[in-house]
Design a protein around this motif. Structure first.
Motif, PDB file in Angstrom:
ATOM      1  N   ALA A  31      41.125  -3.168  19.858  1.00  0.00           N
ATOM      2  CA  ALA A  31      41.581  -3.753  18.719  1.00  0.00           C
ATOM      3  C   ALA A  31      42.576  -4.599  19.727  1.00  0.00           C
ATOM      4  O   ALA A  31      43.431  -5.948  19.569  1.00  0.00           O
ATOM      5  CB  ALA A  31      42.066  -3.400  17.197  1.00  0.00           C
ATOM      6  N   LEU A  32      43.983  -3.857  20.081  1.00  0.00           N
ATOM      7  CA  LEU A  32      44.810  -4.565  20.241  1.00  0.00           C
ATOM      8  C   LEU A  32      44.676  -5.257  21.749  1.00  0.00           C
ATOM      9  O   LEU A  32      45.522  -6.793  21.961  1.00  0.00           O
ATOM     10  CB  LEU A  32      45.973  -3.503  21.121  1.00  0.00           C
ATOM     11  CG  LEU A  32      47.167  -2.464  19.706  1.00  0.00           C
ATOM     12  CD1 LEU A  32      47.182  -1.283  20.422  1.00  0.00           C
ATOM     13  CD2 LEU A  32      47.647  -2.960  19.353  1.00  0.00           C
ATOM     14  N   LEU A  33      44.026  -4.909  22.346  1.00  0.00           N
ATOM     15  CA  LEU A  33      43.667  -6.074  23.657  1.00  0.00           C
ATOM     16  C   LEU A  33      43.033  -7.397  23.415  1.00  0.00           C
ATOM     17  O   LEU A  33      43.597  -7.998  24.003  1.00  0.00           O
ATOM     18  CB  LEU A  33      41.937  -5.079  24.346  1.00  0.00           C
ATOM     19  CG  LEU A  33      42.310  -3.766  25.633  1.00  0.00           C
ATOM     20  CD1 LEU A  33      41.474  -3.682  26.125  1.00  0.00           C
ATOM     21  CD2 LEU A  33      43.016  -5.065  26.497  1.00  0.00           C
ATOM     22  N   LEU A  34      42.189  -7.113  22.390  1.00  0.00           N
ATOM     23  CA  LEU A  34      41.782  -8.163  21.564  1.00  0.00           C
ATOM     24  C   LEU A  34      43.037  -9.405  21.205  1.00  0.00           C
ATOM     25  O   LEU A  34      42.994 -10.335  21.286  1.00  0.00           O
ATOM     26  CB  LEU A  34      40.522  -8.173  21.081  1.00  0.00           C
ATOM     27  CG  LEU A  34      39.391  -7.111  21.352  1.00  0.00           C
ATOM     28  CD1 LEU A  34      38.837  -7.213  20.571  1.00  0.00           C
ATOM     29  CD2 LEU A  34      38.556  -8.222  22.851  1.00  0.00           C
ATOM     30  N   VAL A  35      44.069  -8.580  20.463  1.00  0.00           N
ATOM     31  CA  VAL A  35      45.138  -9.566  19.962  1.00  0.00           C
ATOM     32  C   VAL A  35      45.202 -10.213  21.004  1.00  0.00           C
ATOM     33  O   VAL A  35      46.308 -11.643  21.277  1.00  0.00           O
ATOM     34  CB  VAL A  35      45.641  -8.098  19.181  1.00  0.00           C
ATOM     35  CG1 VAL A  35      46.568  -9.409  18.652  1.00  0.00           C
ATOM     36  CG2 VAL A  35      44.944  -8.166  17.685  1.00  0.00           C
ATOM     37  N   PHE A  36      45.844  -9.134  21.886  1.00  0.00           N
ATOM     38  CA  PHE A  36      46.656  -9.697  23.337  1.00  0.00           C
ATOM     39  C   PHE A  36      45.986 -10.627  23.166  1.00  0.00           C
ATOM     40  O   PHE A  36      46.578 -11.916  24.190  1.00  0.00           O
ATOM     41  CB  PHE A  36      46.391  -8.484  23.832  1.00  0.00           C
ATOM     42  CG  PHE A  36      47.457  -9.140  25.339  1.00  0.00           C
ATOM     43  CD1 PHE A  36      49.172  -9.016  25.645  1.00  0.00           C
ATOM     44  CD2 PHE A  36      46.857  -9.123  26.894  1.00  0.00           C
ATOM     45  CE1 PHE A  36      49.236  -9.201  27.080  1.00  0.00           C
ATOM     46  CE2 PHE A  36      47.211 -10.071  28.018  1.00  0.00           C
ATOM     47  CZ  PHE A  36      48.856  -9.519  27.548  1.00  0.00           C
TER      48      PHE A  36
END
Lengths: 333, 508
Positions: free
Chosen positions: A16-21
């Motif tokens: 999720a963090l990667l996708l948000v980034f």
């Protein structure tokens, strides 16, 4: 169920963090279009390019579940591609090329499993042998050349085709995931794998056929690596024995670890391994797409950035570290 | 005691929940071999660990030649002159004998280079001093286990040791090799060294030791001069009985089994080298056969052979009339056998699997991976056995590692009971579990027996074996020494056989 979900939390958080980034840094990442009968866009590319590692990670999860490891999967991929391409080059039917390549890969898996179970060679050593030998065999099959495949051959569908709008590799990887999950969870294979990885001695006392189970996970691993090899070869319409599948065993092992399965064996999570494989591929795509003040990240940074992110995911999952951090905060607070 | 080399007083060591040592006194003189004996959980290894710096004591004092010491690591203890040799040889097989003896303290020349000539000379001196005939240039792996063991001794005492601790050094040695080691121990004793000798073999205790200290359940029972302590008294102390108790022999076994029942297990002249000597055994339906003997007497080895964990080296075995050639646990299970192993943790439980999964493991193993017992059926079975054995667990999906020892043992019992075996072998099923659970298991055994099951029961608690069994096979030093049943079956008789009073007095 609850336990397996808890295991999945940290990999999902990382994804999720990667996708948000990505959503912030390169909004085009989530831009999925329907063009010429197929979905396209960065998110679909991630799945498409991640398919081989997803396949490897599925098999690797089972192997690691028994407390083993398979370093030869990259080489097995190369053998599959080389053999299929060679047969096609000799005008063999596509079906024969595929079946023969997969058959040889299953045999390679049984060879690995045989060394581990019958000869009692530690898995890391046993599969290291085929890691070296397999690539050598692939090079012998191709005479050290890159064998190209007629781009018009129906074989290339495996790498470039589309089914129902989805790239064929994605369809293969997801179907394989469903089939493996069904085999493992609807039969007792999964519990046996976890029992062997958790306590091999106790499994033997309980009358589980430890050898047979171990042999079969290496065989399944061989089959999945073969599929990954065919996808890779069909995608570029050429068999490159030197580079096909190179270092992918490491990505597969990483994917399994990121997915929350312990390298010591026991409880495993297929879903976790898939998420792990997607994280790894997302990361590569992210690095490619990210621009900083108009400059893209130079490719030589890729591996280092990848390593740092993977390290962080692994640290996130470490109960030990979380406890230490919490303690430090308690002491300070 | 003026000539005490080591004096340990009031040693207390508590692990979470258990008092491993509770005020133990121990003294070692220069020039004596002092045997340290006791059954499981007696505290021998904890006491040794405290002496050799592997563990810290909670309370108590330790003095070496009158000076208080408090070694925090094995290395510190070694510097003080306390050398230890463990059961497993901790040396490097591929290095030469000389390299092993001087590993980590090789004579160095300028620039840190090893002075090989000096090293060989010093190693040769050490070996000569001990009277060993070995080629110090040979790799260690070329030597027999006994010689390796003695080289471990050589290495340990080369550092001006005053005290030598030998922790079960003879368990993998044969008779000649043991004799060689004993000769070495006697030479060291003559040279004034104090030796602590831990062993399970009573014959060996009487053969080499000058004094014996008996521990039981973390407490000191007593210290005796070896030839003033009859074997029977020693066994009684190890097992926690008084001689008077024993001679009254109030505990009696059950009446003999119904002779009309059919035989379901027969072993004749079955043996395995270095594990257990040739034994005969027969078992009928509706009978409990007890195996009695001290720790290391071969009890566990017998059931391991019967269940196919180990392959026998010779002898005939038939289970339920079926003659068994190449044996394996799968074969045994198929023939109707079940075994709950001595070491729950190592050979019984799969810790992170749930109570349900652990219970169903053997049944599923017998059915094979493809014929899975449906989850609903699994839950029904697990629920049934949780109730039947009153296993306390919040639910059957809890990892089995989170249960107490008694409940874990019941889970393993359930695993085998649901297989409805013809023959059930229980190796120390009551060890480390609370009294209540213990009683339940004894009752259960009785019930199973009267329903026609054949059982083999092993326990280190003599009373328990005598209470539960109808017939007892006694083992000593890995060989069967007798069988007791009916009128003759009582604790006193079993103890006499364990002690080997009739045959073994010559050593004392």
């Amino acid at each position: 169920m609850r336990r397996s979900l808890r295991q999945l939390i940290w990999p999902l958080v990382a994804l999720a963090l990667l996708l948000v980034f990505n959503a912030v840094a390169s909004p085009s990442f989530f831009h999925v279009q329907f063009v010429n009968g197929r979905l396209s866009g960065a998110a679909i590319d991630v799945l498409n390019q991640g398919a081989p590692v997803m396949l490897l990670a599925l098999g690797m999860t089972l192997v690691i579940g028994t407390g083993g490891i398979d370093l030869s999967v990259g080489a097995v991929m190369a053998v599959a591609g080389a053999l299929a391409a060679k047969l096609l080059h000799l005008d063999a039917p596509v079906a024969l090329a595929i079946v023969a390549a997969l058959g040889v890969c299953v045999a390679a898996g049984i060879w690995n499993g045989g060394l581990v179970t019958v000869a009692s060679i530690p898995p890391i050593v046993a599969t290291l042998i085929f890691m070296v030998a397999g690539r050598g065999i692939a090079q012998l099959i191709t005479d050290g050349q890159i064998i190209t495949i007629n781009p018009g051959s129906s074989f290339t569908v495996i790498g470039r085709g589309v089914i129902g709008g989805l790239p064929v590799p994605v369809v293969i990887a997801l179907s394989a995931a469903l089939v493996i999950a069904a085999i493992v969870r609807l039969t007792s294979l999964g519990v046996f794998i976890e029992a062997i990885g958790g306590n091999e001695e106790a499994s033997r006392y309980a009358g589980i056929n430890v050898r047979w189970i171990r042999l079969s996970v290496y065989a399944i691993m061989g089959l999945l690596a073969g599929l990954a090899g065919l996808i890779d070869t069909a995608d570029i319409a050429a068999a490159d024995a030197n580079n096909s599948g190179l270092y992918l065993e490491l990505d597969a092992i990483l994917a399994v670890v990121i997915g929350g399965t312990a390298l010591t064996g026991g409880r495993f999570s297929l879903l976790g391994a898939l998420v792990g494989a997607i994280i790894i591929q997302t990361l590569s795509t992210t690095i490619l797409m990210t621009t900083f003040r108009g400059h893209s990240v130079p490719p030589e940074f890729n591996l280092v950035i990848k390593a740092i992110v993977v390290l962080m995911v692994c640290l996130l999952q470490s109960d030990e570290l979380r406890r230490m951090v919490l303690q430090v905060r308690r002491v300070q607070g | 005691m003026a000539d005490a080399l080591i004096e340990m007083r009031g040693i207390v060591k508590t692990y979470p929940g258990v008092a491993a040592l509770d005020g133990v006194d121990f003294s070692l003189r220069a020039g004596e071999i002092h045997a340290l004996v006791g059954e499981n959980g007696a505290g021998k290894s904890t006491l040794i660990k405290i002496l050799t710096g592997a563990e810290r004591r909670d309370r108590g004092t330790v003095t070496l030649e009158g000076a208080a010491i408090d070694p925090r690591t094995p290395v510190q203890a070694q510097r003080l002159g306390i050398a230890t040799v463990y059961q497993e040889v901790n040396l490097i097989p591929d290095l030469t004998v000389a390299e092993n003896i001087l590993l980590g303290r090789e004579p160095r020349g300028r620039l840190g280079a090893i002075r090989w000539g000096e090293m060989m000379r010093r190693a040769q001196q050490v070996v000569d001093k001990l009277g060993l005939h070995v080629d110090i240039a040979e790799p260690l792996r070329a030597c027999s286990i006994a010689v390796q063991q003695m080289i471990a001794v050589a290495r340990a005492i080369d550092q001006h040791a005053k005290v030598l601790v030998l922790d079960e050094p003879t368990s993998s040695l044969d008779a000649t090799e043991t004799a060689q080691l004993f000769a070495l121990m006697r030479r060291l004793r003559e040279a004034g060294m104090g030796i602590i000798f831990i062993t399970h073999f009573l014959d060996q205790v009487y053969e080499v030791s000058d004094r014996i200290t008996v521990l039981r359940g973390g407490r000191l029972v007593d210290t005796h001069v070896t030839n003033e302590l009859p074997r029977l008294a020693l066994v009684a102390q190890m097992l926690g009985k008084s001689i008077e108790d024993v001679s009254k022999s109030e505990s009696r076994g059950r009446p003999a089994a119904d002779s009309s029942q059919q035989e379901c297990l027969r072993a004749s002249r079955v043996f395995k080298r270095n594990a257990v000597q040739s034994f005969d055994l027969s078992l009928k339906a509706g009978e409990v056969l007890g195996l009695a003997g001290l720790l290391g007497s071969g009890r566990t080895e017998v059931v391991r052979l019967l269940f196919g964990i180990d392959q026998r080296d010779g002898g005939e075995l038939s289970i339920c009339g079926e003659s068994i050639g190449h044996h394996s646990p799968r074969r045994a299970i198929k023939a109707g056998m079940a075994l709950t192993p001595e070491d729950r943790r190592a050979a019984g439980l799969v810790p992170h699997l749930s109570v349900r999964e652990n219970m169903l493991l053997a049944l599923q193993g017998a059915k094979g991976w493809a014929r899975r017992v449906s989850v609903r059926e699994q839950q029904a079975i697990a629920d049934r056995y949780v109730r039947a054995l009153s296993i306390s667990t919040p639910d059957i999906e809890k990892p089995v590692s989170q249960l107490s020892g008694g409940n874990q043992q019941k889970v393993i019992l359930a695993r085998w009971l649901l297989m409805e075996p013809t023959i059930l072998m229980l190796d120390e099923p009551t060890r480390g579990i609370d009294i209540g659970a213990k009683e339940q298991i004894e009752l259960l055994i009785d019930e199973l027996r009267s329903n026609g099951m054949a059982l083999i029961f092993i326990s280190g608690e003599l009373d328990e074996v005598v209470r539960v069994s109808q017939r007892i096979m006694v083992l000593r030093d890995r060989a069967p020494v007798g069988e007791l049943s009916g009128e003759n079956l009582n604790t006193h008789a079993v103890m006499r056989q364990i002690a080997g009073e009739t045959a073994g007095q010559a050593h004392a």
